[in-house]
Write an enzyme that holds these catalytic residues in place. Structure first.
Site, short mmCIF file in Angstrom:
data_model
loop_
_atom_site.label_atom_id
_atom_site.label_comp_id
_atom_site.label_asym_id
_atom_site.label_seq_id
_atom_site.Cartn_x
_atom_site.Cartn_y
_atom_site.Cartn_z
CE1 TYR A 1 96.64 49.04 -24.01
CE2 TYR A 1 96.58 49.71 -21.99
CZ TYR A 1 96.89 49.77 -23.47
OH TYR A 1 96.75 51.53 -23.82
CG HIS B 1 100.59 47.63 -22.53
ND1 HIS B 1 101.34 47.44 -22.06
CD2 HIS B 1 99.84 48.45 -22.92
CE1 HIS B 1 101.39 48.93 -21.35
NE2 HIS B 1 100.53 49.92 -22.91
MG MG Z 1 100.65 51.62 -25.69
#
Ligand code: MG
Length: 437
Positions: A189, A243
């Site tokens: 992320y 994210h």
């Molecule tokens: Mg997610």
């Protein structure tokens, strides 16, 4: 028609056909009153590094019980204590048929409500009660929710790589295995937005790890989607998860830049503290927004739904209060023209997945389901585990949730030690400041 004829007509017509009335009477008469005998907590690593917490609600009827998911990867012991010390004594002796009432009293009994831990606790209870209800009725839970409105549940796959070439290979593999929906990431992320370890101008003696940079991310990730679209065309439905790594106008700019690549959705482009920005994003582009993975309080997403500021609600069923709450959110989504995209995540468990499945398959507001697969030993420990075949999720079709847990196997896999109390891994910027996950 004269008044007397009208009443005569009504009296003549049987209200319910005799056979159906008899069957209904047999079904309800056959259901002896039951009570909750025990609320048992089953915590297990699943033979891996999972931190799963299951709630087993046993009833006064021999062999009749239900299972729910109360898993919380980051605070499992808080959930276990809340279940054992607070929920179990409160629920003993109550009538498990009264799901809504038990949900409401489970919700209000803590006075302060909608905290993540108590919503996990409530989810575990709620799913177990629906499981019991389904077993009592001899039907899968989705039948009690109105029956199937689709034949199976489409899922999106996870693809990605260190660079765009690797990511493209991974997307092609997902498509080849049957997925029409694919989430694409550059590494972890925030990937695409990191200044490598040790590089860049940093404060003396400060943070030395990979440092997240918003503008770098906004510059690089849309190019990934340009590349993927050039090679796979516009038929696959592509998603991306930010994210919560962006803020304000960088989030808006990101959404604008990926618009030409016709995203199925962009997920959590902003942290939950900054949801007011969605109104501004809406004004400048049409990139669909999926939001809610870290939401646990239902009123967090209420204005986003009623003002139609997002497109998919993607909370986790076991984080918000179980099937009872997920179903209400799905109904809200249906009313306001949004869709659901219930969150899974690699650390999640098979009971939560099935709870989502029963809502997904019976809801007209369904959008997509996040995929999750489990290793062989989990299927052995939990017979009836849902299965994904060619991008579709299938339940076992058995009454209730359709899954069981072998407590002997679960006991062989206790919770693993949790270093540092098990925190979620946080990213930092070049100057050492935290990035919201
Ligand atoms: Mg997610």
């Amino acid at each position: 028609m004269k008044r007397r004829e009208f009443w005569k007509g009504l009296l003549a017509a049987p209200a319910i056909p005799a056979a159906a009335a008899q069957e209904a009477a047999r079904r309800t008469a056959g259901l002896a009153p039951i009570t909750i005998k025990e609320v048992r907590v089953i915590a297990t690593s699943g033979g891996g590094r999972y931190r799963w917490i299951f709630v087993k609600v046993l009833t006064s009827e021999d062999g009749l019980y239900g299972i729910g998911s109360a898993s919380n990867h980051y605070q499992p012991h808080a959930v276990i204590a809340a279940l054992e010390k607070h929920l179990a004594p409160y629920m003993a002796g109550r009538n498990p048929d009264r799901i809504e009432d038990l949900w409401q009293s489970g919700h209000l009994r803590t006075y302060w409500r909608n905290g993540p831990v108590n919503n996990n606790v409530l989810s575990g209870l709620d799913m177990a009660l629906w499981d019991i209800k389904g077993k009592r009725a001899g039907m899968p839970v989705y039948e009690l929710l109105g029956g199937k409105v689709r034949d199976a549940v489409p899922c999106y796959d996870h693809a990605g790589g260190r660079d765009k070439e690797q990511a493209l290979d991974s997307v092609r593999k997902s498509i080849a295995s049957g997925y029409r929906h694919v989430r694409v990431q550059l590494g972890n992320y925030g990937g695409g937005g990191f200044i490598p370890k040790g590089e860049g101008n940093r404060p003396e003696g400060g943070f030395a790890g990979p440092a997240f940079d918003e503008e770098l991310y906004v510059e690089n990730v849309p190019k990934l989607f340009e590349y993927v679209r050039t090679h796979v065309g516009f038929e696959p439905k592509l998603c991306h998860d930010v994210h919560s790594h962006l803020t304000g106008m960088n989030a808006a700019e990101f959404a604008r830049r990926v618009q030409p690549y016709q995203m199925f959705f962009v997920e959590d482009i902003l942290p939950p503290e900054q949801i007011a920005w969605y109104r501004h994003i809406r004004e400048i582009c049409t990139t669909p927004q999926a939001v809610g993975e870290v939401f646990s309080h239902p009123y967090e997403y209420l204005p986003l739904i009623t003002d139609r500021l997002i497109d998919f609600v993607r909370c986790r069923v076991s984080a918000i209060g179980g099937i009872t709450q997920a179903r209400k959110i799905a109904t809200l989504c249906e009313t306001f023209g949004l869709k659901t995209a219930f969150q899974e995540g690699g650390e999640n468990d098979p009971v939560n997945q099935l709870a989502a499945y029963h809502v997904d398959i019976s809801s007209p507001a369904f959008g997509i389901q996040e995929e999750n697969g489990f290793p062989e030993q989990v299927h052995e420990m939990m017979p009836g585990c849902a299965q994904i075949r060619k991008g579709y999720l299938y339940g076992s079709g058995k009454p209730g949730l359709g899954i069981d847990i072998d407590e002997k196997i679960a006991a062989k896999y206790p919770l693993p030690p949790i270093p540092d109390g098990g925190p979620y891994g946080l990213d930092r910027t070049l100057d050492g400041a935290l990035v919201k996950p």
